[in-house]
Design a protein around this motif. Structure first.
Motif, PDB file in Angstrom:
ATOM      1  N   HIS A  45       5.941  10.588   1.128  1.00  0.00           N
ATOM      2  CA  HIS A  45       5.076   9.594   0.509  1.00  0.00           C
ATOM      3  C   HIS A  45       5.881   8.344   0.203  1.00  0.00           C
ATOM      4  O   HIS A  45       6.954   8.423  -0.401  1.00  0.00           O
ATOM      5  CB  HIS A  45       4.468  10.171  -0.779  1.00  0.00           C
ATOM      6  CG  HIS A  45       3.495   9.264  -1.437  1.00  0.00           C
ATOM      7  ND1 HIS A  45       2.203   9.103  -0.987  1.00  0.00           N
ATOM      8  CD2 HIS A  45       3.623   8.439  -2.498  1.00  0.00           C
ATOM      9  CE1 HIS A  45       1.581   8.232  -1.759  1.00  0.00           C
ATOM     10  NE2 HIS A  45       2.410   7.815  -2.684  1.00  0.00           N
ATOM     11  N   ILE A  46       5.349   7.204   0.619  1.00  0.00           N
ATOM     12  CA  ILE A  46       5.995   5.924   0.311  1.00  0.00           C
ATOM     13  C   ILE A  46       5.087   5.154  -0.634  1.00  0.00           C
ATOM     14  O   ILE A  46       3.892   4.962  -0.343  1.00  0.00           O
ATOM     15  CB  ILE A  46       6.269   5.102   1.586  1.00  0.00           C
ATOM     16  CG1 ILE A  46       7.226   5.878   2.501  1.00  0.00           C
ATOM     17  CG2 ILE A  46       6.853   3.737   1.227  1.00  0.00           C
ATOM     18  CD1 ILE A  46       7.517   5.192   3.833  1.00  0.00           C
ATOM     19  N   THR A  47       5.645   4.731  -1.728  1.00  0.00           N
ATOM     20  CA  THR A  47       4.892   3.978  -2.732  1.00  0.00           C
ATOM     21  C   THR A  47       5.171   2.492  -2.570  1.00  0.00           C
ATOM     22  O   THR A  47       6.319   2.091  -2.383  1.00  0.00           O
ATOM     23  CB  THR A  47       5.317   4.426  -4.137  1.00  0.00           C
ATOM     24  OG1 THR A  47       5.119   5.834  -4.262  1.00  0.00           O
ATOM     25  CG2 THR A  47       4.510   3.716  -5.213  1.00  0.00           C
ATOM     26  N   ALA A  48       4.112   1.695  -2.638  1.00  0.00           N
ATOM     27  CA  ALA A  48       4.253   0.230  -2.534  1.00  0.00           C
ATOM     28  C   ALA A  48       5.100  -0.160  -1.329  1.00  0.00           C
ATOM     29  O   ALA A  48       6.200  -0.712  -1.471  1.00  0.00           O
ATOM     30  CB  ALA A  48       4.840  -0.330  -3.833  1.00  0.00           C
ATOM     31  N   SER A  49       4.592   0.127  -0.150  1.00  0.00           N
ATOM     32  CA  SER A  49       5.362  -0.075   1.083  1.00  0.00           C
ATOM     33  C   SER A  49       5.829  -1.520   1.258  1.00  0.00           C
ATOM     34  O   SER A  49       5.179  -2.477   0.803  1.00  0.00           O
ATOM     35  CB  SER A  49       4.511   0.342   2.286  1.00  0.00           C
ATOM     36  OG  SER A  49       3.315  -0.413   2.318  1.00  0.00           O
ATOM     37  N   LYS A  58       0.829  -1.209   0.000  1.00  0.00           N
ATOM     38  CA  LYS A  58       0.000   0.000   0.000  1.00  0.00           C
ATOM     39  C   LYS A  58       0.863   1.259   0.000  1.00  0.00           C
ATOM     40  O   LYS A  58       1.997   1.254   0.474  1.00  0.00           O
ATOM     41  CB  LYS A  58      -0.898   0.017   1.230  1.00  0.00           C
ATOM     42  CG  LYS A  58      -1.922  -1.105   1.244  1.00  0.00           C
ATOM     43  CD  LYS A  58      -2.948  -0.932   0.147  1.00  0.00           C
ATOM     44  CE  LYS A  58      -4.053  -1.985   0.260  1.00  0.00           C
ATOM     45  NZ  LYS A  58      -5.015  -1.894  -0.860  1.00  0.00           N
ATOM     46  N   ASN A  59       0.291   2.341  -0.514  1.00  0.00           N
ATOM     47  CA  ASN A  59       0.938   3.653  -0.465  1.00  0.00           C
ATOM     48  C   ASN A  59       0.542   4.364   0.831  1.00  0.00           C
ATOM     49  O   ASN A  59      -0.516   4.095   1.403  1.00  0.00           O
ATOM     50  CB  ASN A  59       0.501   4.512  -1.651  1.00  0.00           C
ATOM     51  CG  ASN A  59       0.792   3.862  -2.986  1.00  0.00           C
ATOM     52  OD1 ASN A  59       1.684   3.030  -3.108  1.00  0.00           O
ATOM     53  ND2 ASN A  59       0.019   4.239  -3.996  1.00  0.00           N
ATOM     54  N   THR A 115       1.154   8.306   3.253  1.00  0.00           N
ATOM     55  CA  THR A 115       1.699   9.665   3.340  1.00  0.00           C
ATOM     56  C   THR A 115       1.793  10.094   4.796  1.00  0.00           C
ATOM     57  O   THR A 115       0.882   9.863   5.583  1.00  0.00           O
ATOM     58  CB  THR A 115       0.805  10.661   2.577  1.00  0.00           C
ATOM     59  OG1 THR A 115       0.746  10.283   1.198  1.00  0.00           O
ATOM     60  CG2 THR A 115       1.367  12.072   2.677  1.00  0.00           C
ATOM     61  N   LYS A 161      11.691   4.441  -3.268  1.00  0.00           N
ATOM     62  CA  LYS A 161      10.234   4.542  -3.291  1.00  0.00           C
ATOM     63  C   LYS A 161       9.691   5.629  -2.366  1.00  0.00           C
ATOM     64  O   LYS A 161       8.499   5.679  -2.081  1.00  0.00           O
ATOM     65  CB  LYS A 161       9.617   3.197  -2.921  1.00  0.00           C
ATOM     66  CG  LYS A 161       9.875   2.126  -3.962  1.00  0.00           C
ATOM     67  CD  LYS A 161       9.150   0.852  -3.648  1.00  0.00           C
ATOM     68  CE  LYS A 161       9.387  -0.191  -4.730  1.00  0.00           C
ATOM     69  NZ  LYS A 161       8.682  -1.457  -4.450  1.00  0.00           N
ATOM     70  N   SER A 164      13.132  12.540  -4.472  1.00  0.00           N
ATOM     71  CA  SER A 164      12.801  11.118  -4.354  1.00  0.00           C
ATOM     72  C   SER A 164      14.048  10.299  -4.125  1.00  0.00           C
ATOM     73  O   SER A 164      15.124  10.625  -4.621  1.00  0.00           O
ATOM     74  CB  SER A 164      12.100  10.628  -5.625  1.00  0.00           C
ATOM     75  OG  SER A 164      10.841  11.221  -5.759  1.00  0.00           O
ATOM     76  N   THR A 183       9.212   9.676  -1.589  1.00  0.00           N
ATOM     77  CA  THR A 183       9.193  11.017  -2.174  1.00  0.00           C
ATOM     78  C   THR A 183       8.816  12.027  -1.102  1.00  0.00           C
ATOM     79  O   THR A 183       7.851  11.815  -0.372  1.00  0.00           O
ATOM     80  CB  THR A 183       8.170  11.100  -3.317  1.00  0.00           C
ATOM     81  OG1 THR A 183       8.517  10.163  -4.323  1.00  0.00           O
ATOM     82  CG2 THR A 183       8.154  12.498  -3.928  1.00  0.00           C
TER      83      THR A 183
END
Lengths: 113, 111
Positions: free
Chosen positions: B75-79, B17-18, B20, B60, B57, B62
């Motif tokens: 923000h973390i993408t695809a934790s 999951k992403n 913030t 993963k 960034s 930003t």
């Protein structure tokens, strides 16, 4: 690679003892800092130093003193340890010119009984 | 005195999951630093933002600083489980070369 080392990871002391926490950095940084970290209170600055033999009080200096005799070494002293000084202690260093990102040591978890 | 408020205080997400994390200041930020702390260890520097609207960034993660320079987001993408830890924002004190910190956001990532 940037490195800040602290003398102990874990320390247990008795009330009233004199405690020395040592920090060494190998980056030739001008600035060095001592923080304590407690749950719910975050990181609080105890003392910092801009140069050898110079020191400045941070937000919570009571009960602590510091020493910086050499550029790479910054010591935190608890003159008479008390139970409310049980905490995680973190040392950091940074350059004297911006940006001021701080590099941290691994921390010392001090327990005063 | 200036303070940094982080939200949420803690976060539990499923792997993949992403998410913030926010850091808000009542005054203009002169330099905003993001750190990660693994449980019981020291802080690791992630990135630093200075200019309004700046975005950086690393892998993963930003981080952004808003135009008014009073709020930053991470923000973390695809934790992943390796992202777990405490994230702290720090800011430069005006006229000084030291930092003050927010109280941190504790992130747990469930595999």
């Amino acid at each position: 690679d940037v490195k800040v080392t602290q003398s102990s990871r874990y320390l247990v002391k008795r009330t009233g003892e004199k405690v020395f926490l040592e920090c060494v950095q190998d980056m030739d940084h001008e600035n060095m800092f001592w923080y304590r970290q407690d749950p719910g209170l975050g990181l609080r600055l105890i003392y910092f130093s801009y140069d050898v033999k110079m020191k400045e009080k941070g937000d919570i200096p009571e009960g602590y003193s510091v020493s910086r005799e050499k550029k790479e070494r910054f010591s935190l002293i608890l003159e008479s340890a008390s139970t409310n000084q049980t905490s995680m202690y973190l040392c950091a260093s940074s350059s004297g010119t911006p940006p001021y990102e701080q590099y941290f040591g691994p921390g010392t978890r001090l327990t005063v009984t | 005195s200036q303070e940094l408020e982080q939200s949420p205080q803690s976060l539990i997400v499923q792997e993949g999951k992403n998410l913030t994390i926010n850091c808000t200041s009542s005054k203009t930020l002169y330099g905003l630093y993001w750190y990660k702390q693994k449980y019981g260890e020291g802080l690791i520097f992630l990135m630093m933002l200075q200019k309004g609207g700046e975005e950086k960034s690393h892998e993963k993660i930003t981080a952004k600083l808003d135009e008014k320079k009073q709020q930053s987001s991470l923000h973390i993408t695809a934790s992943q489980p390796s992202h777990a830890g405490i994230y702290l924002c720090g800011a430069e004190k005006s006229g000084a070369n030291n930092l003050f910190f927010g109280t941190g956001t504790r992130l747990t990532v469930i595999p």
